[in-house]
Design a protein around this motif. Structure first.
Motif, PDB file in Angstrom:
ATOM      1  N   LEU A  75      -3.025   2.382  -7.032  1.00 11.61           N
ATOM      2  CA  LEU A  75      -3.181   1.241  -7.922  1.00 11.61           C
ATOM      3  C   LEU A  75      -3.386   1.656  -9.367  1.00 11.61           C
ATOM      4  CD1 LEU A  75      -4.256  -2.010  -7.047  1.00 11.61           C
ATOM      5  CD2 LEU A  75      -5.833  -1.133  -8.709  1.00 11.61           C
ATOM      6  N   GLN A 115      -9.982  -3.662  -3.341  1.00 14.10           N
ATOM      7  CA  GLN A 115      -9.187  -4.333  -2.306  1.00 14.10           C
ATOM      8  C   GLN A 115      -8.102  -3.417  -1.741  1.00 14.10           C
ATOM      9  OE1 GLN A 115      -7.910  -8.279  -3.626  1.00 14.10           O
ATOM     10  NE2 GLN A 115      -9.864  -8.479  -4.672  1.00 14.10           N
ATOM     11  N   ALA A 116      -7.628  -2.491  -2.573  1.00 10.68           N
ATOM     12  CA  ALA A 116      -6.609  -1.564  -2.092  1.00 10.68           C
ATOM     13  C   ALA A 116      -7.240  -0.410  -1.318  1.00 10.68           C
ATOM     14  CB  ALA A 116      -5.816  -1.011  -3.280  1.00 10.68           C
ATOM     15  N   GLY A 117      -8.568  -0.399  -1.243  1.00 10.28           N
ATOM     16  CA  GLY A 117      -9.252   0.654  -0.504  1.00 10.28           C
ATOM     17  C   GLY A 117      -9.295   1.979  -1.237  1.00 10.28           C
ATOM     18  N   GLU A 118      -9.021   1.965  -2.558  1.00  6.61           N
ATOM     19  CA  GLU A 118      -9.036   3.225  -3.309  1.00  6.61           C
ATOM     20  C   GLU A 118     -10.422   3.590  -3.802  1.00  6.61           C
ATOM     21  OE1 GLU A 118      -6.025   3.335  -6.338  1.00  6.61           O
ATOM     22  OE2 GLU A 118      -4.508   2.592  -4.954  1.00  6.61           O
ATOM     23  N   GLU A 154     -10.626  -1.893 -16.918  1.00  2.00           N
ATOM     24  CA  GLU A 154     -10.146  -3.251 -16.743  1.00  2.00           C
ATOM     25  C   GLU A 154     -10.845  -3.918 -15.545  1.00  2.00           C
ATOM     26  OE1 GLU A 154      -8.269  -4.986 -18.865  1.00  2.00           O
ATOM     27  OE2 GLU A 154      -8.258  -6.435 -17.236  1.00  2.00           O
ATOM     28  N   SER A 160      -5.810   2.300 -15.937  1.00  2.00           N
ATOM     29  CA  SER A 160      -6.778   3.396 -16.142  1.00  2.00           C
ATOM     30  C   SER A 160      -6.112   4.763 -16.251  1.00  2.00           C
ATOM     31  CB  SER A 160      -7.818   3.496 -15.034  1.00  2.00           C
ATOM     32  OG  SER A 160      -8.096   2.300 -14.434  1.00  2.00           O
ATOM     33  N   VAL A 170     -12.698   2.901 -14.803  1.00  2.00           N
ATOM     34  CA  VAL A 170     -11.669   1.865 -14.692  1.00  2.00           C
ATOM     35  C   VAL A 170     -12.110   0.720 -15.599  1.00  2.00           C
ATOM     36  CG1 VAL A 170     -10.393   0.355 -13.143  1.00  2.00           C
ATOM     37  CG2 VAL A 170     -11.217   2.543 -12.305  1.00  2.00           C
ATOM     38  N   LEU A 207      -9.168  -4.913  -7.845  1.00  2.00           N
ATOM     39  CA  LEU A 207      -7.980  -4.624  -7.051  1.00  2.00           C
ATOM     40  C   LEU A 207      -8.082  -3.263  -6.385  1.00  2.00           C
ATOM     41  CD1 LEU A 207      -5.196  -6.014  -9.418  1.00  2.00           C
ATOM     42  CD2 LEU A 207      -6.023  -7.013  -7.291  1.00  2.00           C
ATOM     43  N   LYS A 208      -8.671  -2.306  -7.098  1.00  2.00           N
ATOM     44  CA  LYS A 208      -8.823  -0.962  -6.528  1.00  2.00           C
ATOM     45  C   LYS A 208      -9.698  -1.006  -5.272  1.00  2.00           C
ATOM     46  CE  LYS A 208      -8.844   3.333  -8.722  1.00  2.00           C
ATOM     47  NZ  LYS A 208      -7.458   3.771  -8.642  1.00  2.00           N
ATOM     48  N   ASN A 217     -10.118  -6.555 -13.701  1.00  3.10           N
ATOM     49  CA  ASN A 217      -9.235  -6.876 -12.579  1.00  3.10           C
ATOM     50  C   ASN A 217      -8.847  -5.632 -11.798  1.00  3.10           C
ATOM     51  OD1 ASN A 217      -8.737  -9.686 -12.438  1.00  3.10           O
ATOM     52  ND2 ASN A 217      -7.766  -9.509 -14.441  1.00  3.10           N
ATOM     53  N   THR A 218      -8.603  -4.555 -12.527  1.00  2.00           N
ATOM     54  CA  THR A 218      -8.176  -3.327 -11.866  1.00  2.00           C
ATOM     55  C   THR A 218      -9.271  -2.813 -10.938  1.00  2.00           C
ATOM     56  OG1 THR A 218      -6.942  -2.850 -13.872  1.00  2.00           O
ATOM     57  CG2 THR A 218      -7.105  -1.089 -12.276  1.00  2.00           C
ATOM     58  N   ARG A 238       0.818  -1.220   0.000  1.00  2.71           N
ATOM     59  CA  ARG A 238       0.000   0.000   0.000  1.00  2.71           C
ATOM     60  C   ARG A 238       0.845   1.261   0.000  1.00  2.71           C
ATOM     61  NH1 ARG A 238      -6.049  -0.568   2.090  1.00  2.71           N
ATOM     62  NH2 ARG A 238      -6.310  -2.736   1.539  1.00  2.71           N
TER      63      ARG A 238
END
Lengths: 314, 528
Positions: A166, B258-261, B249, A261, B247, B255-256, B251-252, A162
């Protein structure tokens, strides 16, 4: 022939190439079967809607007429209107050009930063373990698909540690450096090996050249021998490779931009293709081709600066 | 005159009450107790949640346009429904409409006159009051502006007039029951007349009266909406700001999250749902959607002109196996041509997998020894590709040799529209809660019955009757009959109903997409 007229000649040569390109781009897109109006309306299109839109977009006119309109507008700097957004194509391109240029230059910078020290290390420790390690690593970097590298980097730096965002682009210049680090590195991982191998070979060859021997014999400090004599002479080939490969990087950016993105030309291209936004696809293809041609020109020009022996008279 | 009531089956009412309770909000379908009256709304906030905050949602595509009358894509629709108001809006049960800019309304006995009593004191985002003239202007715009892609749905409107400053009267040439459902559509959004008449570009900067105010749209990056502090539902929205990130994609997006974004990842692939469900930090929402997937059969070609063959293939295809293999268990077998929505016949038997029966039908058909045929799918579409492979295998059991043909989507669509195909993978989604839109599209012959070439005057007549029938019970009967005829005559290989798969982080409360697929983000809260 002097430098200015050489430059003028090279620039003039670009015109017919660009014109030929417009024909190819135009014909390629219009030879794709299927109706644009249909594609734009999707499964919702009734025959009346399709007919109306076809007429609105001028798609019912003969192809040569459509082409002439295209070129006429192009000359006046008008790339047409996006079917989808209803905005001028040049405005869409301008908005997306920044991130792609930023990403490409960032990736070029990173690949040079990676490949220069590694090539020198491999060359001066030829056939010993640093050399073997560099060669193995670069082979690995070359064969890994960028899509996969991107996912692995995301998992490591954005999910596990982190420490990096991302995906996305950010709002300020420092932000851009942070957001684009992973995408640029992804491109660099594939690009660096292409630079490392020839550069290593060239350094090896240069190290054995007479003028380097002379420099050593004169007692020139090692760092100066390496930088001023060996590297300067070895880098010329690297610059050619880099120049040619920037075109390739623009193509590679399409995938990387989509995965991360990044709002650049590559992701716009994907959107435009899936939506059959012909004017945008045309504009993008022309724009990317023009960028590649410019890069080639710049490469040649830099070449003449780095190596005065290059004769631009012929 | 009678007060408008939509079909209120006990189950639908129960569902509405339950959903209403969960959301801490009372729904009232046109009965006059508007959902905006609850001034204690903010006080009913979900425990642990608090008003305010920024919600970020990753979506796979950008809207095509934010001008209400133009787009057909879901991202545009879902975004516009947060910015603009309509006269009425889809209730949470997805089967009725409730008050929007109209507080109450009545329908005349003959079903041809609709009277709306407008909510007073509502303001557009630019500060102008919403007047009856704005409503008239907006409805005329979708009905007759040449940019409008939805004029067909308002073609039956005869006149739109103001009775007084607070009352609007719409008349139709004939009884037209889908009217209210059509008026709840994004396309019938109310925009300021003053701006519209001066050639304002609503796509560039939408101005509505909805819960969120358009802030900016950076193409290729994000759309940002801010809270409308003057929204007519007091206390809503809870959020200060909503950001829609593009976004592309799959997968992205995952993942985003899961990354908390991001707080919500929209349209996640079914293959990742099982894994996401085991992740304690996220909530998977697989909500029913008004979408039906099927394989169309070209009934103008041999041998699909033979109803026995069409029935045989329907029995031969194992929908449950498809749902397990392709949707990873997230879906329901399609039993009629209508997706789960108003008047969908839940009890219809559909075609259960029965290879013996399929073989028997084949022996009675024009091709007792089987035949060769071609199935068109869109190239690069992994869902269609997987379905095609399984269907090929299943049809081989009854002697049908299927060649799978991958076509670029435009080419595939053209072959479909020209009836130049044998079998084609297609899907339909409904934009309104009324079954009329899909019935006209997938049952009646105006579209050559969704380009199957099937033509049944009886269905055409029933579809017209359905538009005019004001008694909900009789209407339900009409649509039940249409579903039965289309099931028996089988111009489609009925496949499945696919849900909308969204994943949210645990801090998101009250995120519940409607059957129409849109989400009322004004009711969403973030926990501390």
């Amino acid at each position: 022939m002097d430098y200015t007229s050489y430059l003028g000649k090279r620039l003039a040569q670009l015109v017919p190439v660009l014109l030929g390109l417009t024909v190819v781009v135009f014909l390629m897109i219009h030879s794709i079967p299927g109706n644009t109006a249909d594609a734009l309306l999707g499964d919702k299109g009734t025959p009346e809607n399709v007919a109306r839109l076809t007429q609105q977009l001028g798609l019912d006119r003969p192809l040569p007429v459509q082409y002439l309109y295209f070129v006429k507008n192009l000359v006046s700097g008008d790339l047409g209107q996006s079917y989808r957004y209803g905005q001028p194509v040049q405005a869409l391109l301008a908005a997306r050009l920044g991130p792609t240029l930023f990403l490409t230059l960032y990736a070029v910078g990173l690949s040079v930063l990676i490949s220069l020290p590694l090539s020198i290390l491999a060359a001066v420790r030829q056939n010993r373990w640093p050399d073997l390690a560099v060669r193995t690593l670069s082979l690995g970097g070359f064969v890994m698909p960028s899509y996969w590298v991107a996912l692995m980097l995301m998992l490591l730096f954005s999910i596990k540690l982190r420490i990096l965002p991302l995906s996305g682009y950010g709002r300020s210049i420092p932000d851009h450096f942070r957001y684009l680090l992973l995408p640029a590195f992804t491109i660099a991982v594939a690009q660096a090996p292409v630079l490392i191998r020839p550069l290593r070979a060239k350094i090896l060859a240069t190290l054995r050249a007479d003028f380097v021997m002379t420099a050593w014999a004169k007692g020139v400090p090692a760092s100066r021998v390496m930088l001023a004599h060996v590297l300067r002479n070895s880098l010329i080939s690297t610059i050619t490779i880099l120049g040619v490969n920037i075109g390739w990087m623009l193509g590679g950016a399409v995938i990387v931009e989509t995965v991360f993105s990044v709002p650049g030309l590559g992701s716009l291209l994907i959107e435009a293709i899936t939506k059959r936004d012909y004017p945008v696809v045309q504009g993008l293809t022309l724009c990317m081709a023009a960028m590649v041609m410019c890069m080639n020109l710049i490469t040649d020009l830099v070449y003449t600066v780095l190596d005065p022996r290059v004769d631009y008279g012929k | 005159m009678k007060l408008w009531t939509l079909d209120r089956r006990p189950a639908a009412v129960l569902l509405a009450v339950l959903v209403g309770l969960v959301a801490g909000c009372s729904g009232g379908a046109g009965s006059g107790n508007s959902p905006g009256d609850a001034s204690s709304k903010a006080g009913q906030a979900t425990a642990g949640a608090k008003p305010g905050g920024v919600l970020t949602m990753a979506r796979p595509r950008e809207p095509d346009s934010l001008d209400p009358i133009v787009p057909t894509d879901n991202e545009s629709i879902y975004t516009m429904l947060l910015i603009y108001d309509q006269l009425v809006r889809v209730a949470k049960d997805g089967k009725s409409v409730e008050a929007g800019l109209a507080e109450t309304w009545e329908t005349s006995q003959d079903g041809k006159t609709f009277t709306f009593h407008l909510r007073q004191g509502v303001k557009f985002h630019n500060g102008d009051p919403v007047t009856v003239d704005d409503v008239i202007y907006s409805l005329n715009r979708v009905k007759s502006d040449k940019k409008s892609g939805w004029a067909d749905m308002y073609a039956d409107i005869d006149t739109i007039v103001a009775k007084d400053a607070a009352t609007l009267v719409i008349t139709t040439k004939r009884p037209y029951v889908p009217m209210l459902a059509n008026l709840s559509m994004f396309a019938a959004s109310i925009v300021p007349k003053k701006l519209g008449e001066s050639g304002y570009d609503f796509n560039a900067k939408p101005v509505g009266s909805g819960p969120f105010v358009f802030d900016h749209w950076s193409k290729g990056t994000e759309i940002v909406l801010k809270k409308n502090p003057d929204y007519w539902q007091k206390g809503l929205p809870y959020l200060d700001e909503v950001r829609f990130l593009l976004v592309a994609e799959d997968n992205t997006r995952n993942l985003k999250l899961q990354a908390g974004e991001v707080d919500i990842a929209a349209d996640v692939p079914f293959s990742s749902i099982a894994e996401l469900k085991s992740n304690p930090d996220v909530t998977v929402k697989a909500e029913p959607l008004m979408r039906v997937d099927f394989i169309t059969m070209n009934t103008t070609r041999k041998p699909f002109d033979d109803v026995k063959i069409r029935q045989a293939v329907n029995y031969a295809v194992d929908k449950d196996a498809l749902i397990q293999a392709v949707l990873f268990g997230n879906g329901k077998p399609a039993n009629t041509f209508l997706p789960p929505m108003l008047y969908h016949d839940d009890a219809a038997p559909g075609y259960k997998n029965d290879v013996a029966k399929a073989k028997e039908l084949m022996t009675q058909s024009s091709q007792p020894n089987g035949f060769k045929t071609t199935l068109n799918i869109a190239s690069g579409d992994s869902l269609q590709n997987q379905v095609a492979i399984i269907v090929k295998e299943q049809l081989a059991k009854i002697g049908i040799d299927v060649t799978i043909q991958q076509l670029e989507s435009g080419v595939k669509r053209k072959a479909f529209r020209d009836l130049n195909y044998d079998l084609s993978y297609q899907l339909m989604t409904s934009d309104v809660i009324d079954p009329d839109e899909l019935t006209m599209f997938g049952g009646a012959s105006a579209t050559r019955t969704f380009w199957t070439g099937y033509n049944n005057p009886k269905v055409d007549q029933l579809a017209k009757d359905g538009q005019a029938e004001t008694d909900p019970a009789k209407r339900a009967q009409i649509y039940k009959e249409i579903q039965k005829i289309l099931s028996d005559d089988a111009p489609y290989i009925y496949l499945y109903y696919v849900p909308a798969a969204n994943v949210t982080s645990k801090r998101v409360q009250n995120f519940t997409p409607l059957l129409t697929g849109n989400y009322r983000l004004e009711e969403v809260q973030l926990s501390k």
